[in-house]
Motif scaffolding. Structure first.
Motif, short mmCIF file in Angstrom:
data_model
loop_
_atom_site.label_atom_id
_atom_site.label_comp_id
_atom_site.label_asym_id
_atom_site.label_seq_id
_atom_site.Cartn_x
_atom_site.Cartn_y
_atom_site.Cartn_z
N ASN A 1 -39.53 18.26 -18.56
CA ASN A 1 -39.32 16.89 -19.03
C ASN A 1 -38.27 16.16 -18.20
O ASN A 1 -37.48 15.36 -18.71
N GLN A 2 -38.25 16.42 -16.93
CA GLN A 2 -37.23 15.85 -16.03
C GLN A 2 -37.46 14.36 -15.76
O GLN A 2 -38.57 13.94 -15.46
N CYS B 1 -33.25 15.55 -19.33
CA CYS B 1 -34.35 16.33 -19.89
C CYS B 1 -34.33 16.16 -21.40
O CYS B 1 -33.35 16.53 -22.05
#
Length: 298
Positions: free
Chosen positions: A239-240, A255
Motif C-alpha cells: 500500500n505504498q 503505507c
C-alpha cells in the motif's frame, strides 16, 4: 531491477487482452514481432495461458473473441486477469467457467511464488463456491504457535494468494479476519446466507495487505536518497504511496491499513536505508528486535 518471468508474461498478456477488448484480430506472426519472442511462445500464450477464452473460429491464422464474455473491464481488471493467466499452475484443476465468471471477484493473486494446494483442491472449490453463493462456512482452525485450535464461522469474501501462500479473508461476527487456507480443517458450508459488505470487499480488492482485522491505519517511512530510485520505480512496500521528496533526495512514504509484521521485516531488509517515522514506537520495536538478535548471536 529486472522483471521476473511471470511479471513479463503478465505484462504481455495484459497488452494482448487490451487488444482483444478493443476488437482487434490478432495474428501470431505480428505478436511475435511486437514482443520480440518466438511464435511458439505466442502460441502458448493464446492456446494455453488464455485457453479459458472462447476463441472465435480463426481464419488465415487470426485470433479474436466474443467481447460479451469479458464484459466491461477496467485497466485494473485487465492487469489482474493477465496475472491470473500467467500463473495458472497456482490453481487446482478448475474449469473454464471458473475463470470466466469469477476471475475478477472471489479470488486474487498478490505475488508469484506459490505453495502447492493440489491436496486441498476440494476445499478450494468449496470455499470459492461459498463466496459466490454468499454462504457462511464453518471450520476448525489452529493458529500458528498455538497448540489448541477452535471452530470458526466465517462470512467468506475472498481467496487471496500473497507471496505464495493462500489466505481466506472474511467477517466473523462483523470482525475482519484472515485465515491461512491450508490450516483450515473439517470445512462445512452452512445454509445461512449473508449480505456482502461492499466497503469491506473494496478494501480487500484495493489493498496489498492480507492481515485484515489487525492493521495500523498509517505508517510513515523515510527512505534514504541512495535507495530512493528503487522506491520511485515501483512499490516495494505494501500500500505504498509517495508523500514527498525531500531536498536531500530522500523520500517520505505512506503505507495505509497495514499490519506491522507486513512492514517491519521489509524495513529490516532495507537497513540502513529505511526508517519508521510514525507511529511512535514502531521504529523502537524494530531496534529492540535487532538488539535481541545481536545478543543471541553473541
Amino acid at each position: 531491477m529486472s522483471k521476473t518471468k511471470h511479471e513479463r508474461v503478465a505484462l504481455r498478456l495484459a497488452i494482448i487482452l487490451q487488444y482483444l477488448i478493443e476488437g482487434r484480430r490478432l495474428k501470431i506472426d505480428d505478436l511475435a514481432e511486437e514482443f520480440q519472442i518466438s511464435k511458439r511462445t505466442i502460441q502458448k500464450d493464446l492456446n494455453e495461458r488464455l485457453a479459458f477464452l472462447e476463441w472465435k473460429e480463426n481464419s488465415n491464422g487470426y485470433y479474436s473473441i466474443d467481447l460479451s464474455q469479458l464484459g466491461i473491464l477496467t485497466k485494473t481488471d485487465i492487469q489482474r486477469f493477465a496475472r491470473f493467466a500467467s500463473v495458472q499452475e497456482l490453481f487446482p484443476n478448475i474449469d473454464r467457467s471458473f475463470y470466466q465468471e469469477n476471475l475478477l471477484q472471489s479470488v486474487q493473486v498478490k505475488g508469484f511464488q506459490y505453495e502447492n494446494i493440489k491436496p486441498y483442491e476440494h476445499n478450494f472449490k468449496t470455499i470459492q463456491q461459498a463466496i459466490e453463493q454468499q454462504r457462511k462456512i464453518q471450520f476448525f482452525y489452529t493458529k500458528a504457535n498455538e497448540k489448541m485450535g477452535k471452530t470458526y464461522q466465517l462470512e467468506p469474501y475472498s481467496l487471496i494468494n500473497k507471496n505464495g501462500i493462500w489466505y481466506v479473508i472474511g467477517l466473523d461476527n462483523n470482525k475482519e479476519k484472515t485465515f491461512c487456507f491450508t490450516q483450515i480443517k473439517t470445512l462445512l458450508v452452512k445454509n445461512d446466507r449473508f449480505e456482502t459488505n461492499p466497503t469491506f470487499l473494496q478494501k480487500i480488492q484495493n489493498s496489498d495487505s492480507i492481515s485484515h482485522g489487525n492493521q495500523i491505519s498509517e505508517v510513515i517511512i523515510k527512505v534514504s536518497a541512495k535507495a530512493t530510485p528503487y522506491f520511485q520505480r515501483r512499490n516495494l512496500l505494501p500500500n505504498q504511496e509517495i508523500l514527498k521528496k525531500l531536498d536531500d533526495g530522500s523520500l517520505l512514504l505512506q503505507c495505509k491499513q497495514i499490519n506491522e509484521m507486513e512492514i517491519l521485516p521489509l524495513v529490516q531488509y532495507w537497513i540502513p536505508h529505511l526508517t519508521v517515522i510514525s507511529p511512535e514506537g514502531l521504529q523502537g520495536k524494530l531496534v529492540e528486535r535487532l538488539k535481541e538478535y545481536l545478543t543471541h548471536l553473541s
